[in-house]
Design an enzyme around this catalytic site. Structure first.
Site, PDB file in Angstrom:
ATOM      1  N   ASP A  73      46.024 -31.887-106.041  1.00 47.21           N
ATOM      2  CA  ASP A  73      45.959 -32.199-107.463  1.00 47.21           C
ATOM      3  C   ASP A  73      46.824 -31.174-108.210  1.00 47.21           C
ATOM      4  OD1 ASP A  73      44.701 -33.287-109.976  1.00 47.21           O
ATOM      5  OD2 ASP A  73      43.943 -31.233-110.041  1.00 47.21           O
ATOM      6  N   TYR A  74      47.383 -31.583-109.333  1.00 45.45           N
ATOM      7  CA  TYR A  74      48.333 -30.704-110.027  1.00 45.45           C
ATOM      8  C   TYR A  74      47.642 -29.752-111.019  1.00 45.45           C
ATOM      9  CZ  TYR A  74      52.477 -29.184-112.570  1.00 45.45           C
ATOM     10  OH  TYR A  74      53.442 -28.423-113.164  1.00 45.45           O
ATOM     11  N   ASP A  75      47.166 -30.286-112.164  1.00 41.35           N
ATOM     12  CA  ASP A  75      46.610 -29.415-113.213  1.00 41.35           C
ATOM     13  C   ASP A  75      45.246 -28.864-112.800  1.00 41.35           C
ATOM     14  OD1 ASP A  75      48.481 -29.786-115.693  1.00 41.35           O
ATOM     15  OD2 ASP A  75      48.171 -31.808-114.923  1.00 41.35           O
ATOM     16  N   ASP A 134      40.285 -30.313-108.665  1.00 44.92           N
ATOM     17  CA  ASP A 134      39.357 -29.528-109.491  1.00 44.92           C
ATOM     18  C   ASP A 134      38.447 -30.354-110.392  1.00 44.92           C
ATOM     19  OD1 ASP A 134      41.825 -30.044-111.099  1.00 44.92           O
ATOM     20  OD2 ASP A 134      40.587 -29.115-112.639  1.00 44.92           O
TER      21      ASP A 134
HETATM   22 MG   LIG Z   1      43.137 -31.431-112.006  1.00 48.07          MG
END
Ligand SMILES: [Mg+2]
Length: 262
Positions: free
Chosen positions: A31-33, A214
């Site tokens: 996942d990025y952010d 996250d």
């Molecule tokens: Mg995220």
């Protein structure tokens, strides 16, 4: 240790998990952010740094290994952030998938979906949503943001938004997504778990999926990988999760990537 079996949400040292996985051929879903990059007030300024790009490129060099970047951001946004081939990109919470060769798969017809969202916007055009409340159209979602709203989200605005979206929700085309200071409707035909399933169905046998994420939308992917992959929730706070392991923060994710590359 079998990293795909056992209790949930167990805190784990990044280097230990990397050591347990290294002998396998990995498909890393990242996942990025909030996972690869820390959050910022302005998502437009969150650009992958040199260290991260170097690590991801090194992972792709490993024979048979694959890397997928997963995000709620639009695929177009991800392409700008990762303008190199080889990565799988999963945008719009799983509704848009681009494979390592640049082939794109979408959960819904884009033009049809734009018409649907256009109709909802049209129904809301004379509604005063309230000071600081923003309606944002994304490729497969419509989001009502109220982070900047001094009074929060007025209940009349929420009611109007619900009324406008409800028919498509009832038809199973849209689903609700409640986030931090944002209410969203998005396609009901895809989520991060369906995207991971679809991608893995095309992979040769023997590939071991690893998923790091996250937020609540990553739970769909954790669920999809139960019993067949290694899942890690990223975040310091204690909360229920379907993930097998937990890293505390983005720096632990970096330590994991470094250890798995070495
Ligand atoms: Mg995220």
């Amino acid at each position: 240790m079998d990293p795909s079996q056992g209790p949930r949400g167990q805190l784990m040292a990044p280097e230990v998990l990397a050591g347990a996985l290294k002998a396998r051929r990995l498909f890393l879903f990242l996942d990025y952010d909030g996972t690869l990059m820390p959050f910022s007030g302005d998502p437009g300024r969150v650009v992958p740094d040199g260290e991260l790009l170097g690590l991801l490129a090194a992972l792709l060099q490993k024979p048979g290994w694959k890397v997928g970047i997963v995000s709620g951001r639009a695929l177009e946004d991800l392409r700008r952030l990762f303008p190199v081939s080889g990565f799988f990109l999963v945008g719009s919470h799983g509704a848009e998938i681009q494979d390592g060769q640049g082939q794109v798969l979408r959960s819904d017809d884009p033009a049809e979906f734009r018409r649907l969202l256009g109709g909802i916007r049209e129904a809301l055009k004379d509604v005063d949503l309230g000071e600081g409340v923003l309606l944002e159209e994304k490729p497969y979602a419509l989001a009502l943001h109220y982070r900047q709203a001094p009074e929060g989200l007025p209940s009349e605005s929420l009611d109007a938004f619900r009324r406008a979206c409800q028919p498509a929700v009832e038809r199973g085309i849209l689903q609700w997504l409640w986030g931090d200071q944002v209410v969203e409707v998005r396609t009901a035909r895809a989520h991060k778990g369906t995207a991971v399933d679809q991608i893995l169905a095309q992979q040769p046998p023997g590939v071991h999926p690893v998923y790091l994420g996250d937020d609540a939308t990553d739970e769909d992917a954790f669920r999809a990988l139960q019993g067949r992959g290694t899942t890690v929730r990223v975040g310091a706070e204690d909360r229920a999760t379907q993930a097998r392991y937990q890293f505390r923060n983005v720096s632990e994710v970096r330590r994991f990537l470094k250890a798995v590359v070495d």
